[in-house]
Write an enzyme that holds these catalytic residues in place. Structure first.
Site, mmCIF file in Angstrom:
data_model
loop_
_atom_site.group_PDB
_atom_site.id
_atom_site.type_symbol
_atom_site.label_atom_id
_atom_site.label_comp_id
_atom_site.label_asym_id
_atom_site.label_seq_id
_atom_site.Cartn_x
_atom_site.Cartn_y
_atom_site.Cartn_z
ATOM 1 N N GLU A 281 -0.206 0.675 -14.406
ATOM 2 C CA GLU A 281 1.214 0.338 -14.297
ATOM 3 C C GLU A 281 1.391 -0.559 -13.077
ATOM 4 O OE1 GLU A 281 5.468 2.156 -12.936
ATOM 5 O OE2 GLU A 281 3.552 2.885 -12.172
ATOM 6 N N ASP B 48 0.820 -1.209 0.000
ATOM 7 C CA ASP B 48 0.000 0.000 0.000
ATOM 8 C C ASP B 48 0.853 1.259 0.000
ATOM 9 O OD1 ASP B 48 -2.073 1.795 0.172
ATOM 10 O OD2 ASP B 48 -2.454 1.488 2.292
ATOM 11 N N HIS C 245 -0.112 -0.350 -5.625
ATOM 12 C CA HIS C 245 0.163 0.337 -4.363
ATOM 13 C C HIS C 245 -1.058 1.012 -3.761
ATOM 14 C CE1 HIS C 245 4.453 -0.402 -4.516
ATOM 15 N NE2 HIS C 245 4.466 -0.015 -5.769
ATOM 16 N N ASP D 207 -1.035 5.254 -12.444
ATOM 17 C CA ASP D 207 0.302 5.048 -11.908
ATOM 18 C C ASP D 207 0.263 4.102 -10.716
ATOM 19 O OD1 ASP D 207 3.133 5.885 -11.993
ATOM 20 O OD2 ASP D 207 2.719 6.748 -10.027
#
Length: 558
Positions: free
Chosen positions: A293, A226, A267, A263
């Protein structure tokens, strides 16, 4: 003319049409162009130069542009990944500048208008996992988590007792004054940071107030992926979700976007991003394109993420890029397995194929060298094939400036490869992957676009000038309807012509360690080769001025 296709030789593999990724514009053979490189100078002229370049890009078959993140970042030099205010597209005096590195908002609106007039889509680089360079600090209770050390770090492991830090989490956006959105961020909207202003210490801090934790539906890098950098947005907070939803609708309206490049999708919450995309498709445009991505060389990690997403989601084919890089440096030596264990093999409808992007150019964290002699082969492997949606990099088409200058790749023939894709890469695909050092394939054409093409690639051990190498030859069938035609290389690398025999076969050849793309010498469009393309991006040009925009918001509704 009816197509009379000869069955392939036993060694050839036929791949039927139908799994090509759906285009943003529902056009044949779409090509995405990454319209920037990392080291472009901060002259605030990029939107204007890109606007002037649009007709040339369109002419070679590029129909969508991946724009850099054009929201206000840290300062006038920022590429936009250290995002401060997502609503400031170069309109407000914030962080010491009105324009972004790329230009003013009006320049961007004009670019969007001209792109739309040419039928070209804009893909916005959306930074959804963090914010940066807040206006002031707040006191936050945290624990430090396992940092980047020699042993494998694990962000799930706390290494301190709870304590308070001063975190940069208060975003007021005073320069914007509430225009477009009155929302401001505070510590409740984040779950982590990497800086304690009190003692000037850099570490990974997890917020623990009100039971905060990392998102659980993320990648497994470092145990839990994360947290990536800066002030990490918390998508368990409904205010963050609502604000990001509203921003997505707003920027689509402002620029008439055709999609988003997301992006670092591993995460932050995949459930959020999936719901966000579904909302925008439902509310704004069902044809919106989304590519994430997810940087990992193991295709199984990519397919596992896709298994949780809507079928329309795409990812960049990082495994294929690594395969091609290893082939180019001869670390790998078998051309036949280049597509093994890649996303374009496993999920062709979800794969965006690429050779380089800004993250992999020299000096970047993911710097991945590609042997320049192999760049025509590499681009043929993504542009002239049926599956995947290819993405061409700014630096390959226009070259790269300081500090690591390099000219355009493919011996200057990348525009020709793009145009060859647009004109001739149609129909069923027959592979001739028989030799480890020489492969080829045929695109058999369609009734509407019958020309077809034959591609041959040779790549073996390096040779010295005194060593004579046998010229590679592949016998490939292009179909009886082409009998008697003379086929030549549209790229001009191979001078020999091939006469198609009565059964539709030709003996196609190329120079050792080179490649060629053969098409009927009288095919429609052959007069456009060699392509005349202005590869000096910085040469002054007058914008197309296809659309005259008034001062102000410009495109404000669909």
């Amino acid at each position: 003319m009816a197509l009379d296709i000869i069955p392939p030789t036993p060694q050839a593999r036929v791949q039927e049409s139908g799994s090509q990724a759906t285009s943003v514009h529902d056009v044949d053979n779409p090509v995405l162009f990454e319209a920037f490189e990392w080291n472009l100078h901060s002259e605030h002229q990029h939107w204007r130069r890109l606007r002037a370049a649009l007709p040339g890009l369109k002419s070679i078959g590029i129909d969508s542009l991946w724009l850099p993140p054009g929201s206000k970042g840290r300062d006038a030099e920022s590429n936009g990944y250290d995002i401060y205010d997502a609503y400031d597209l170069g309109e407000f005096d914030q962080k010491g500048t009105v324009p972004t590195k790329w230009g003013s908002k009006q320049d961007l609106v004009n670019l969007a208008a001209d792109a739309r007039a040419l039928g070209m889509g804009l893909i916005w680089d959306a930074i959804l996992n963090h914010r940066a360079f807040a206006d002031t600090t707040e006191t936050v209770k945290v624990v430090e988590v396992d940092p980047r050390v020699v042993r494998r770090p694990d962000r799930r492991v706390d290494i301190t007792e709870p304590y308070e830090i001063e975190a940069w989490t208060k975003f007021n956006f005073a320069g914007r004054g509430g225009k477009y959105s009155k929302f401001t961020y505070n510590k409740n909207h984040f779950n982590g940071t990497d800086w304690n202003q009190t003692n000037q210490k850099r570490a990974i801090y997890r917020f623990i107030e009100d039971g905060k934790d990392w998102a659980q539906d993320v990648g497994t890098l470092q145990g839990n992926a994360d947290y990536l950098m800066l002030e990490n947005l918390d998508y368990t907070n409904p205010e963050v979700v609502q604000e990001t939803n509203e921003w997505g609708k707003w920027i689509i309206k402002e620029l008439r976007l055709q999609g988003f490049r997301l992006d670092a999708v591993q995460h932050y919450s995949r459930n959020f991003v999936n719901n966000w995309a579904k909302l925008l498709k439902a509310k704004m445009d069902p044809r919106l394109f989304f590519v994430g991505e997810f940087w990992h060389g193991d295709v199984h990690m990519l397919t596992q993420w896709l298994d949780h997403m809507s079928p329309h989601f795409c990812l960049y084919d990082v495994p294929l890029m690594y395969h091609i890089a290893r082939l180019s440096t001869r670390e790998d030596t078998d051309l036949r397995v280049v597509f093994n264990n890649t996303l374009v093999e496993a999920r062709p409808q979800n794969a965006v194929t690429f050779i380089r992007i800004h993250d992999t150019q020299r000096g970047q964290e993911m710097d991945t060298p590609i042997n320049r002699s192999f760049t025509p082969h590499a681009h043929a492997l993504i542009l002239l094939r049926r599956d995947g949606r290819p993405c061409v990099f700014f630096g390959d088409l226009y070259g790269i400036g300081r500090p690591y200058p390099e000219p355009p790749t493919c011996r200057g023939k990348l525009p020709d490869l793009c145009l060859a894709r647009k004109l001739y890469a149609h129909g069923p695909q027959v592979d001739h992957f028989d030799r480890h050092d020489c492969i080829g394939w045929v695109r058999q054409g369609t009734r509407e676009k019958p020309s077809g093409m034959a591609v041959i690639l040779s790549w073996g051990r390096e040779t010295h000038h005194h060593e004579a190498q046998e010229q590679p030859v592949l016998s490939m069938c292009v179909g009886r309807q082409h009998a008697g035609q003379v086929w030549t290389d549209v790229l001009g690398f191979e001078g020999a012509a091939v006469v198609i025999d009565e059964n539709g076969f030709g003996n196609f050849t190329c120079q050792y360690n080179s490649m060629a793309c053969f098409v009927n010498a009288e095919a429609e469009g052959r007069g456009r080769f060699p392509v005349s393309f202005e590869s000096d991006f910085f040469r002054p040009r007058v914008p197309a001025a296809l659309v005259t925009m008034p001062h102000g918001d410009g495109l404000s509704h669909l």
